[in-house]
Design an enzyme around this catalytic site. Sequence first.
Site, PDB file in Angstrom:
ATOM      1  N   ASP A 103      15.934  17.584 -36.189  1.00  0.00           N
ATOM      2  CA  ASP A 103      14.853  18.501 -35.823  1.00  0.00           C
ATOM      3  C   ASP A 103      13.611  17.663 -35.560  1.00  0.00           C
ATOM      4  O   ASP A 103      13.272  16.758 -36.341  1.00  0.00           O
ATOM      5  CB  ASP A 103      14.590  19.509 -36.944  1.00  0.00           C
ATOM      6  N   ILE A 104      12.940  17.931 -34.424  1.00  0.00           N
ATOM      7  CA  ILE A 104      11.742  17.155 -34.070  1.00  0.00           C
ATOM      8  C   ILE A 104      10.591  17.577 -34.996  1.00  0.00           C
ATOM      9  O   ILE A 104      10.260  18.762 -35.101  1.00  0.00           O
ATOM     10  CB  ILE A 104      11.347  17.376 -32.604  1.00  0.00           C
ATOM     11  N   ASN A 142       3.490  21.162 -28.668  1.00  0.00           N
ATOM     12  CA  ASN A 142       3.376  22.206 -27.647  1.00  0.00           C
ATOM     13  C   ASN A 142       1.993  22.842 -27.646  1.00  0.00           C
ATOM     14  O   ASN A 142       1.399  23.090 -26.588  1.00  0.00           O
ATOM     15  CB  ASN A 142       4.428  23.285 -27.887  1.00  0.00           C
ATOM     16  N   HIS A 181       3.369  22.991 -23.057  1.00  0.00           N
ATOM     17  CA  HIS A 181       4.839  23.023 -23.050  1.00  0.00           C
ATOM     18  C   HIS A 181       5.457  21.978 -22.130  1.00  0.00           C
ATOM     19  O   HIS A 181       6.577  21.519 -22.371  1.00  0.00           O
ATOM     20  CB  HIS A 181       5.331  24.420 -22.657  1.00  0.00           C
ATOM     21  N   ASP A 219       8.364  19.429 -23.115  1.00  0.00           N
ATOM     22  CA  ASP A 219       9.599  19.170 -22.355  1.00  0.00           C
ATOM     23  C   ASP A 219       9.843  17.673 -22.185  1.00  0.00           C
ATOM     24  O   ASP A 219      10.979  17.198 -22.268  1.00  0.00           O
ATOM     25  CB  ASP A 219       9.513  19.830 -20.981  1.00  0.00           C
ATOM     26  N   GLU A 250      13.837  22.789 -30.619  1.00  0.00           N
ATOM     27  CA  GLU A 250      13.731  21.360 -30.898  1.00  0.00           C
ATOM     28  C   GLU A 250      14.853  20.859 -31.799  1.00  0.00           C
ATOM     29  O   GLU A 250      14.787  19.767 -32.352  1.00  0.00           O
ATOM     30  CB  GLU A 250      12.375  21.050 -31.562  1.00  0.00           C
ATOM     31  N   ARG A 269      24.308   5.552 -40.805  1.00  0.00           N
ATOM     32  CA  ARG A 269      23.760   4.387 -40.109  1.00  0.00           C
ATOM     33  C   ARG A 269      23.327   4.771 -38.697  1.00  0.00           C
ATOM     34  O   ARG A 269      22.232   4.392 -38.244  1.00  0.00           O
ATOM     35  CB  ARG A 269      24.815   3.281 -40.077  1.00  0.00           C
TER      36      ARG A 269
END
Length: 598
Positions: A476-477, A484, A489, A493, A519, A535
């Site tokens: 998850d970013i 955003n 936006h 992107d 995301e 890893r």
Amino acid sequence: MVYSLNNLSEEDYKNAIEIKPDVYWVGSKLENDDFQCHPYLIANGENSILIDPGSVLTFKKTLKKIETIIPFGHIKYFICHHQDPDITGALGSIDSLISRNDAVILTHWRAIVLLKHLGLKLPLQCIEKMGWVLDAGNDIVLKFIFSPYLHFPGAFTTYFESRKILFSSDIFGAISPDFQLVAQNENCYEGIRFFHEHYMPSREILLNFLNKLEGVEIDAIVPQHGSIIPRQLIPFVINRLKETECGIYTLAQTSTKIVKLLRLNRLLSDVTKTIILSSNFNQIVSSLIEQTGELLNIEDIFFVSQDEDGEIIVLGKDKHKADSYKKTCKVCHHLYGRKREDWITEYGKYPVKLSSYGEDTFGNDLKKSRVLLVPLFNMDDESLIGLIYFSFEKEIFIDDETEAILQQLMPALSAALERELINMHLDKQKNHFYQQSIKDSLTGLYSRFYMQEMVDRFCRMQDRDDHYKLGMIYFDIDNFKSVNDTYGHSAGDIVLKNIAKVLLDETRGDDIQVRLGGEELAVIFLSGQEEEFGRIGNRIRKKISELDFSNYMIKGPVTVSGGVSIRAKNEPIEYVFTRADQNLYKAKNSGKNKIICS
């Protein structure tokens, strides 16, 4: 002495042989002749009939055999199915032997206009004026069946209904070095095919006659050449003749070598049939090499064309070899899409002879060639759609007959290439639409739909083999909503695209890189080592944190958090997703920019 058809020996051919009651073969075997000619006698007292009397070479023996059955003077009717000397050469001798006033030669008017120049005393009677029937009395009724252009415009055959015999003249005739009066098996067709391919003008004309025989009950076909065909072989021979390509003489330009012309015609027939019946282009190319190889010493064949984007396409039996030709196949490519007349203006007649692939020195003035280039044109608008390269094992002389055959192959080969180009275009479109359906348009990562399909396959592989471990890294970013909200936006992107590229670059082609939504991204793959999942997760996390977005006015690093989960054998995949989600939640809540494994 008269012999029957049963158990004939070489010695028996010296005698008259009874075919059916009152019907006799009265011919003779000419030594060292592949083209035997047969006269037949119908014994009917003083109204007897001699069919296709024969030539000067055979008539003495024919006369001797007739005299063992009936006096020659009892023959009233002499039927000549056409005017050629193998049938009519004996008429001069017959004319001097016949003293009765009512004897007559029966034939078609088109033969009469020629036979009158023999100056015979015997009158020539037109079978049309007889209503195509001869009633010779004593239940001897013959019906004449018109067979124009087989192989004479006025040719006809004779059907003896009460004996169920067809006197077929040239039709069903054969050329064969091994003479047998009666055909023994299906091998008889080869001699029949050989004769018809060269002597009959076209399959359509032959079919017209063969169709007339439907419903006619025939026990024996007795042709003027070749072998008598017994009842059990008649359906086979007729069906094969319906498929026989005739008119081989039309291919001849300078050569009179009948064997070569027949082989070329067989090649034309076989290749055309393969193209029609097979939709597999590689199979067509393989068959083409096989069918042309022995006759023309073909070493290789490949097709060259262009796709809708102008890219060169090379199609051949060996894909790797065909691909290697792309660099050299530049001859004539500027003509793609242009008309047939443009080709003729630039190169003259086709095919074009080349000394070797890709060389500029080519043209029809080359007496010998290693390569022959055949253009293929669209059958509707006659635009150039492709080229065929025929390469030979060594430099050979390509004569006019070979070129004529290749030109006749062009329409069928053009159709095959067009069909393959259409299939390639459709496959390309289908693949494009499929990729659109399974991939996220923004990031190029796989969709959830495709992920589920592939994950099921990975699970089956793991369950079959203890060596494999299936793992998932759920990303998850971090703070993506802030990106955003702060930069817009479009900036978000850009971040998604760049992070997706890292996932693709740092994993294998067989792995599943997926955008789950928003995301949220994931990588799912098989590995033999459990520690590899963590890893790789950390390697991806580190690479993402090193991305520079300053050109897009985004300040500071962009990071991701991730959760790793490894599937146990036979474990439902939903449990794996749940654990990965839980570990991602832990990573988010413990400072972000980290990977949590379990």
